[in-house]
Scaffold this active site. Structure first.
Site, short mmCIF file in Angstrom:
data_model
loop_
_atom_site.label_atom_id
_atom_site.label_comp_id
_atom_site.label_asym_id
_atom_site.label_seq_id
_atom_site.Cartn_x
_atom_site.Cartn_y
_atom_site.Cartn_z
N GLY C 148 45.81 34.27 38.73
CA GLY C 148 44.90 35.36 38.99
C GLY C 148 45.29 36.11 40.25
CB CYS C 149 44.51 39.53 41.39
SG CYS C 149 42.75 39.59 40.95
#
Lengths: 343, 343, 343, 343
Positions: C148-149
């Site tokens: 994920g970011c």
């Protein structure tokens, strides 16, 4: 105190109307309706109103609305026309912030708005609520059609020239730029921050609904046939309309600046700026003011008018309150002496 | 009417002060000084004031200022301290929006502000103008040091916990985000639109001047030694501070929400939001309100306080007007019952 | 040339992946699927691709995808897991940019993602695609779970400290700020320009889905039990994540800067900035780079790590291409030597 | 490899040029000068270049520049003309991104740029670097005057109409909107984020320096006398120019769309969009593309052309690299096959 109702209080025009009304010294806000948010506290949806407004959204209900002295419709186009006849019958005054009563010709209206008009018989009576041209009729009106945002900025800019018959009315150009709040609060991909910020685009270059409204308004004040090219643009900001208007002079004019200053000298909400000015939309952010500047570059025969408003205030909710003040016999500036938020 | 002067009216704090003062029903704005803009009409520089304020900037002049009942300094740090002693002597009350009188210890002040203090003898008398902690002293004060923007948001967030002795005061973390107006209106590359928009960065992670001010304020209300880590960030927007505060509970607390609601129940400008809320800075844009929410994720022992203000209002000009109201015996909310501009 | 497919190419992660893939010298983009846009030319939806990509979106079809060497899933959570087993069986390599294969514990996954996992048997095999920790496993993987970011920015910032056992792992704080593109391209009121610009807010302070992912990743490299407080914020910009990380040192460290420089000296996409730096998110806009700076204010025992990425590049599509390069035996930087767009 | 120098690499045009040049496969960037930043590492000023460019800014030095094959001037107006004659003498090719060589008439130039021209004898030789009209001359040129940003967007939009003699050339209107990067990286109050964001304004409505440049360019291709009204606007975004062009048809035209498609069918960097399109500036952000759409509303005789570019790319640095490619005999698209960064 004036008992006021707002139908459709969840959009941007609605919340701006609520902001102005909760601070208006002569207004008692008694009912705010919303089908989708009925039962929810208004300040839950709009936390800026926490501490200022304690009521809930309710289902639209004609009987409750009929207890008001005046009802604002801040609904999508085509909603107000269904309830307005009943309300007028019950003696309630109405200001419609949507387009239902702006166009006098029901066929033209249908053509641009894609539906049959529900009460064409009221179109003649409805007063187009641009106080700068129709203050006296507004004062006597039961039903006011609050002008669109673009039409307000464009008409206030062109009118002194058109009225004076100084320009070729058949060949007017209005290049207009609007903040994104003009598109409303509905969820849509095109107005997502990631789609609309850091970008500029024209839209509806082939025909926007405000075109017939502007043409009609200018035509009322022109001896010649009005021809208008109107291109709106989406600008990466929340509020503000900047109209850049182009017209060709048909005769020598000594002092355009004086023409505009004279035209608006008694207007509390139109500010003709000094020669050479370039009004910024931020100078009217949150204020009910239209600022205008006049240019005649290289002393040629093209006139450029720069006209800015806050689309949610002078272009919608503020002008509606101004109209209410006039209709109810109040000082026109009541509740509207706000200073634009700058920076 | 209170005769009011503003020294240094050209910055963002200055123009916000002017916006609030021109609408304040008890204020007569009699003099606004600016060395650089002397002789220029104020509304030329700030067109949002056109129609609201007709005077010009004048050279700073102690005699003219001495005719005021109260003078605001909206000047850079180190300016007010040069004139304040004279004004106080002449019976003028003073509110300094800069940092000159915020720190009690002149050596600590010099260390962070890089200059000698011009009137350290006044530091003891100066009242730190956070009404929520010092309303009574402000009411009696001749000289009020208006708190910094970050310090207002951070202190209002931490104080209920620190006062109650519920958290480890030695290990507080304040991660704060500010709009760019906090950097002022001076021309500088770093705050150009093209440098500051569409980007996020921390700055002065190794020590910002508001650190000693916050620590001092919290220490006044803490039995334990306060230790604070404070990291400010530049956020791509004009107005707003969002403080995200972290503290470790030292004991079981039944109801943190109630603690905060109780602490601020009589405060007109602090709004404790419902459980689970995430206040947005836009909900206070243009308003003198601090909105606070309390979180205790996964029911662990870390408390998170979210505290938002408009840095130019509750973080500067609005709080200054609130202090003026208190000092002059007016209703504390006079001229400050504004609704945040949303959207 | 590698035959590549993209499932779900209409979101922001999808279009960013397409931008990188059309310029990748070793990739032939053979199929891009979208249920909603099937039959529409991709460059109609995304005009930035006009002249670069001439194909249409097609219905997702396992047989066509099975002709690819590698398939990216840029779909919402819960979609990839339905097709991945079949594709793996047919010998296709898969990189999932969603969360389906990021969490090893299927129950923990279900708890945070609110659904049953469709192929829990693959969770063990799936390699968590953070090249900086798992390059060798990625090289051998059939199935990579692209991080994920937030997890990318936070883990790259904390890992050198956690691996070295220098900080109290039980008490880590990650205050993170993300641009709005992280919320995706779905129409929703909360991410409209008028709602999200000129404002800052925290969200999901009580628990965001990236919390267990980050904790898991840090735990893999920590001898002590990891405890993390994680607060994400929505920032008024399109791209960028700024993670501000706080940890308490458990021992004296001579040179934190050297620790970080050493940790990342061979990493092509992690840039440890000079002492005293404050990385800006715009310095990585469009680039596959994570920039990191280390601070130890007042020489106390709190360490602050500033870590920035472009959420759509190193936080999603860029890292996915980096993983593809590793999986396919290409130079890791192929197609990723882009310079951030500044200003 | 071509040895390239850049004079004045610290502005926005400069850094954009560096971004393109470091990735250009045929370029060796050997010297970048800056008086103010001499001795400083370029990537210190522009961290997006970290890892891509390792050299320092140096003092401008003709001898060192003379070792280059080609030198770009990304300096303020009036600088290049002082050194260009010497460089040309030494056999170096020159592309000036400023305005020194754009206007053929030295008196007209002096009138608009407020200084004497230092080498009027070169004005005739200098080739106006709009590849779409002058590709062959550029290929043979020693000295290319890179067009201005507005002139690029406006000329590419008007030229097919003007060349074909289909419109009244005496009455053209160009309403143009530019991002703030067009104003450069100099510290100034007017382009601070807090002044320029969330606002729209026209500027120089009475005459902007790009007016004579555009008129000259259009006149070269028109049989009739060109008369242009040109109003630029400052738009709250970093990059992008949107030109909205108005002209009156002087004869019936069957297919305007075909006229434009035909005119640009072989142009790699001009994209005529489908009928009914409204190009967005973001669709060219970071790309060397001009996208154009044609409208004829209500089938009247007013034509509207919408033309968008990235002012820093096709409006400056990208077009300069395109010109370099042509001058050096490279494929015109070398180093310019970039996809716009969207969102």
């Amino acid at each position: 105190m004036i008992k006021v109702g707002v139908v459709g209080g969840t959009g941007y025009t609605g919340v701006e109307l609520l902001r102005l009304l909760v601070l208006h010294p002569e207004v008692e806000l008694s009912v705010v309706t919303s089908r989708s948010e009925s039962g929810r506290k208004i300040s839950d949806l709009y936390p800026n109103l926490r501490g200022h407004l304690d009521i809930e959204f309710t289902e639209p209900d004609v009987d409750r609305l009929a207890e008001c002295d005046l009802v604002f419709f801040a609904t999508p186009n085509g909603i107000a026309m269904k309830s307005v006849p009943t309300l007028l019958e019950k003696g309630v005054k109405v200001i419609d912030l949507a387009a239902d009563f702006r166009i006098k010709d029901p066929e033209l209206w249908s053509q641009w708005y894609g539906m049959e008009h529900a009460c064409p018989e009221l179109l003649e009576e409805a007063v187009y609520g641009l106080p700068e041209t129709s203050r006296e009729q507004i004062a006597k009106a039961r039903l006011v059609a609050n002008p669109g945002c673009y039409p307000t900025a464009v008409q206030l800019g062109f009118l002194p020239l058109v009225k004076a018959g100084l320009v070729d009315a058949s060949c007017l150009i209005a290049d207009t730029k609007s903040g994104v709040s003009g598109a409303g609060r509905g969820a849509s991909v095109g107005t997502l921050l990631c789609e609309a910020t850091e970008s500029m685009k024209a839209y509806k270059a082939d025909g926007h609904r405000h075109l017939p409204e502007i043409s009609q308004g200018l035509q009322w004040h022109s001896n010649d046939k009005v021809g208008l090219t109107f291109v709106p643009h989406l600008t990466p900001m929340i509020r503000g309309i900047h109209a850049t208007l182009y017209a060709n002079l048909t005769q020598d004019v000594e002092d355009l600046q004086a023409l505009f200053e004279q035209a608006y000298k008694d207007e509390p909400f139109v500010d003709v700026m000094p020669v050479g000015s370039h009004p910024e939309t931020r100078s009217v952010k949150g204020a009910n003011t239209c600022r205008i500047a006049v240019h005649k570059p290289q002393n040629g025969n093209t006139v450029i008018i720069l006209s800015v408003i806050d689309n949610l205030v002078k272009g919608a909710a503020g002008q509606a309150v101004q109209n209410m003040n006039i209709m109810m016999g109040l000082d026109e500036e009541t509740g509207l002496r706000q200073v634009a938020l700058l920076p």
